[in-house]
Structure formats: C-alpha cells, structure tokens
Design a protein around this motif. Sequence first.
Motif, PDB file in Angstrom:
ATOM      1  N   ASP A 171       0.817  -1.208   0.000  1.00 15.60           N
ATOM      2  CA  ASP A 171       0.000   0.000   0.000  1.00 15.60           C
ATOM      3  C   ASP A 171       0.851   1.258   0.000  1.00 15.60           C
ATOM      4  O   ASP A 171       0.453   2.292  -0.513  1.00 15.60           O
ATOM      5  N   GLU A 172       2.024   1.162   0.624  1.00 17.77           N
ATOM      6  CA  GLU A 172       2.872   2.334   0.792  1.00 17.77           C
ATOM      7  C   GLU A 172       4.260   2.004   0.226  1.00 17.77           C
ATOM      8  O   GLU A 172       5.173   1.643   0.948  1.00 17.77           O
ATOM      9  N   ARG A 173       4.389   2.146  -1.089  1.00 21.03           N
ATOM     10  CA  ARG A 173       5.545   1.588  -1.775  1.00 21.03           C
ATOM     11  C   ARG A 173       6.679   2.579  -1.946  1.00 21.03           C
ATOM     12  O   ARG A 173       7.776   2.213  -2.311  1.00 21.03           O
ATOM     13  N   GLY A 174       6.412   3.871  -1.736  1.00 21.86           N
ATOM     14  CA  GLY A 174       7.387   4.861  -2.133  1.00 21.86           C
ATOM     15  C   GLY A 174       8.537   5.043  -1.168  1.00 21.86           C
ATOM     16  O   GLY A 174       8.527   4.567  -0.030  1.00 21.86           O
ATOM     17  N   ILE A 175       9.509   5.777  -1.626  1.00 25.29           N
ATOM     18  CA  ILE A 175      10.702   6.018  -0.835  1.00 25.29           C
ATOM     19  C   ILE A 175      10.395   6.902   0.372  1.00 25.29           C
ATOM     20  O   ILE A 175      11.076   6.836   1.402  1.00 25.29           O
ATOM     21  N   ASP A 176       9.331   7.732   0.272  1.00 27.47           N
ATOM     22  CA  ASP A 176       8.971   8.618   1.384  1.00 27.47           C
ATOM     23  C   ASP A 176       8.569   7.835   2.622  1.00 27.47           C
ATOM     24  O   ASP A 176       8.777   8.281   3.750  1.00 27.47           O
ATOM     25  N   VAL A 177       7.954   6.670   2.429  1.00 28.82           N
ATOM     26  CA  VAL A 177       7.563   5.856   3.578  1.00 28.82           C
ATOM     27  C   VAL A 177       8.794   5.438   4.365  1.00 28.82           C
ATOM     28  O   VAL A 177       8.838   5.519   5.600  1.00 28.82           O
ATOM     29  N   VAL A 178       9.807   4.978   3.657  1.00 30.02           N
ATOM     30  CA  VAL A 178      11.040   4.557   4.319  1.00 30.02           C
ATOM     31  C   VAL A 178      11.707   5.739   5.012  1.00 30.02           C
ATOM     32  O   VAL A 178      12.156   5.645   6.161  1.00 30.02           O
ATOM     33  N   ARG A 179      11.752   6.874   4.311  1.00 33.07           N
ATOM     34  CA  ARG A 179      12.439   8.053   4.863  1.00 33.07           C
ATOM     35  C   ARG A 179      11.686   8.672   6.038  1.00 33.07           C
ATOM     36  O   ARG A 179      12.298   9.167   6.981  1.00 33.07           O
ATOM     37  N   ASP A 180      10.356   8.662   5.967  1.00 37.47           N
ATOM     38  CA  ASP A 180       9.569   9.404   6.957  1.00 37.47           C
ATOM     39  C   ASP A 180       9.078   8.515   8.096  1.00 37.47           C
ATOM     40  O   ASP A 180       9.522   8.652   9.234  1.00 37.47           O
ATOM     41  N   ARG A 181       8.171   7.579   7.804  1.00 37.55           N
ATOM     42  CA  ARG A 181       7.535   6.819   8.875  1.00 37.55           C
ATOM     43  C   ARG A 181       8.522   5.926   9.616  1.00 37.55           C
ATOM     44  O   ARG A 181       8.519   5.852  10.842  1.00 37.55           O
ATOM     45  N   ILE A 182       9.356   5.222   8.871  1.00 39.30           N
ATOM     46  CA  ILE A 182      10.306   4.315   9.510  1.00 39.30           C
ATOM     47  C   ILE A 182      11.342   5.100  10.318  1.00 39.30           C
ATOM     48  O   ILE A 182      11.625   4.767  11.474  1.00 39.30           O
ATOM     49  N   LYS A 183      11.882   6.161   9.738  1.00 42.03           N
ATOM     50  CA  LYS A 183      12.891   6.947  10.452  1.00 42.03           C
ATOM     51  C   LYS A 183      12.291   7.640  11.670  1.00 42.03           C
ATOM     52  O   LYS A 183      12.930   7.729  12.726  1.00 42.03           O
ATOM     53  N   SER A 184      11.057   8.105  11.536  1.00 42.39           N
ATOM     54  CA  SER A 184      10.408   8.764  12.672  1.00 42.39           C
ATOM     55  C   SER A 184      10.227   7.799  13.836  1.00 42.39           C
ATOM     56  O   SER A 184      10.482   8.142  14.996  1.00 42.39           O
ATOM     57  N   PHE A 185       9.807   6.578  13.528  1.00 41.22           N
ATOM     58  CA  PHE A 185       9.631   5.575  14.583  1.00 41.22           C
ATOM     59  C   PHE A 185      10.978   5.177  15.185  1.00 41.22           C
ATOM     60  O   PHE A 185      11.117   5.028  16.399  1.00 41.22           O
ATOM     61  N   ALA A 186      11.984   5.003  14.329  1.00 39.18           N
ATOM     62  CA  ALA A 186      13.301   4.574  14.810  1.00 39.18           C
ATOM     63  C   ALA A 186      13.951   5.629  15.696  1.00 39.18           C
ATOM     64  O   ALA A 186      14.712   5.295  16.618  1.00 39.18           O
ATOM     65  N   ARG A 187      13.641   6.912  15.448  1.00 35.29           N
ATOM     66  CA  ARG A 187      14.259   7.983  16.207  1.00 35.29           C
ATOM     67  C   ARG A 187      13.512   8.312  17.500  1.00 35.29           C
ATOM     68  O   ARG A 187      14.046   9.009  18.365  1.00 35.29           O
ATOM     69  N   SER A 188      12.252   7.861  17.617  1.00 39.57           N
ATOM     70  CA  SER A 188      11.448   8.225  18.788  1.00 39.57           C
ATOM     71  C   SER A 188      12.036   7.614  20.054  1.00 39.57           C
ATOM     72  O   SER A 188      12.762   6.608  20.022  1.00 39.57           O
ATOM     73  N   GLN A 189      11.705   8.228  21.180  1.00 36.57           N
ATOM     74  CA  GLN A 189      12.293   7.822  22.458  1.00 36.57           C
ATOM     75  C   GLN A 189      11.843   6.421  22.846  1.00 36.57           C
ATOM     76  O   GLN A 189      10.677   6.070  22.741  1.00 36.57           O
TER      77      GLN A 189
END
Length: 327
Positions: free
Chosen positions: A88-106
């Motif tokens: 459903d979410e195939r683009g590069i923005d998903v990897v850059r935004d959602r994944i990085k945001s979760f990985a960086r959260s406390q």
Amino acid sequence: MSEASQDASSPSGREIWIEKYRPQTLQDIYGQEDTIERLQSYVDRDDLPHLMFAGPAGVGKTTSATAIARELYGDDWRGNFLELNASDERGIDVVRDRIKSFARSQMSRDHDYRLIFLDEADSLTDDAQSALRRTMEQFSDTTRFILSCNYSSKIIDPIQSRCAVFRFSPLSEDAIRRQVEDIATAEGIETTAEGIDALVYYADGDMRRAINALQAAATTGEVVDEEGVFTVTSTARPEDIREMVGAAVDGDFPAARAKLATLLDDVGMAGGDIIDQLHRSVWDFDLADREAARLMERIGEADYRIAEGANERVQLEALLASLALDG
C-alpha cells in the motif's frame, strides 16, 4: 491453544475468525515447527537480528512477527512494534519518513531495541529498498527489522545479506486439519470428516483460506460438510476435475466440454481457479508420464494466455481439445 482460541464466547460469525484465533505466541503457531524453534531461540536470548520471512500467503509470516513482538515486549508490544504494508505504501517517502520517525522516537528503558515489521516488502521499489538498506544501517543499534515477502528474489542483495532468512513453506494437511478442528470445537460447530477434508483440499497449504472457508460454511448450515464447503468456496470436487480430464484424454471432447461448462456456469468457477486445480491434480489422474507432461504443457500455455487477457472459456476448451486430439 492460545488465549484468543479459548475465547469463543461471542456468537458464531460475529468476528473474523482469522483474527479471533490468530496465535498469540510462537508456540501456538501450527506447522513450521523447525522455523518456530529457531525463532524461539532468538526470543529466549533476547538477541534478535534483522529477519526476513519468505513464503506464500497464509503460512504464518505475519503471525510470527506479531508473536515475537508480544513475547519480547509483553503488554508494551504495540508501543515497540511498527507494522507497515509495503504493497500500500511503496514509495521512498515511507522509508524516509515513517520508519525513520519511529526509529528515532524515544525508547523505553526496559528494552534495547524496537521492531519494525514491513509486510510484502517485495512490493517496495528499488529506490525504496536502497533507502531501507541505509536506514537499517543507521539505526541498527536501536531497531530491528522484520521483512515479509512472497519472493525473496525481489529483495535486493544488500538487504538480504543483512537479514537472517527464514523460508516458510505451505502448511501441511495435518497442521491445517488440527487448526480447523480446534476452531470448530471452540465454536461448537458440527463437522463431518469429508467436510474437514474439503477444507484442507481447498486451503492448499494456506491457513487463512481454510479458516475463512470454515467460517463461511458454518454460517450457511448446521453441519459443515463436503457439499457446503465446495459450495461456499466455488470449488470443484477433485473427481469432477478428474472426470473432465479423463474424458478429454480418452478422446471424448463433447463430454469434457460439457463438464467444463458445468464448472464454469453451474459451480461458478473462474477459469484461473480451474487452471489451479488442474495443476494441483495432474499427478492424481493416473496418466502415463508422457500424457502428464503434455497436460502440464497445455496447462502452462492456457494459464499464460488467460493471465494476458484471453477468453477463459476459449482457452480451457482449447486445452481440452488438444488433449482429445492427442488422445
């Protein structure tokens, strides 16, 4: 049985059974014993590498990922587990935004890393996979990735080399039969041996198909029997497929064509489903090796043409005609 399996208090058909009876721990999962044993050793040591689950649909890949999260994090598992569907979410923005945001959260102080589960990862574009590879490197100290795919060959090599790869095979008939019987018992559903066999045949190694078919059959009658299962799933009985092919091989094209018409018009089967059942049953037809090979060749040709948009009935009749002419 899992906690979900024991909760059968709601009326039959009011919940989706594939979710209601989804195993909560690795040990609750039916089939895949060798794979589950290896995964359990990682969980017991709390030393999880990046993982890749490869295999067909309905064999336990997503269930294994969520079970790992439940066992590692307990009641806090939802806060430490991000699930994304790459189809459903195939683009590069998903990897850059959602994944990085979760990985960086406390993170909680109780755990050393979080889990990100990327389902159907083989749907990611090459650019997105390249971005994912860099993200896996960047956040390897605090994040572990679990990638799920149908075809590992569609995952770029740099990602595969960073993962422990687990290949999930189609589930055995025994595993599907045990799961279906347990659910039927929990729901108070009366079944027949032939009905269970029909569910196992229809599932073809896919637990989701079996459970969905059981729920559908349970809502249409008091007893889940062979006729009810084949009706709700629009599936031909193996003997009907065998009779159709047998007539064609014996040179009786009109009889084979009539049986095909029954499957398409009365049973309501799609041409692709008939192709699938033919392919599954080739070695059950008691054909000589040469005849079986010729049938397999015709099935492959018809399957390709139907997939490319050709008329299903024309292609299937042509398949039977070629068998009759060669017979």
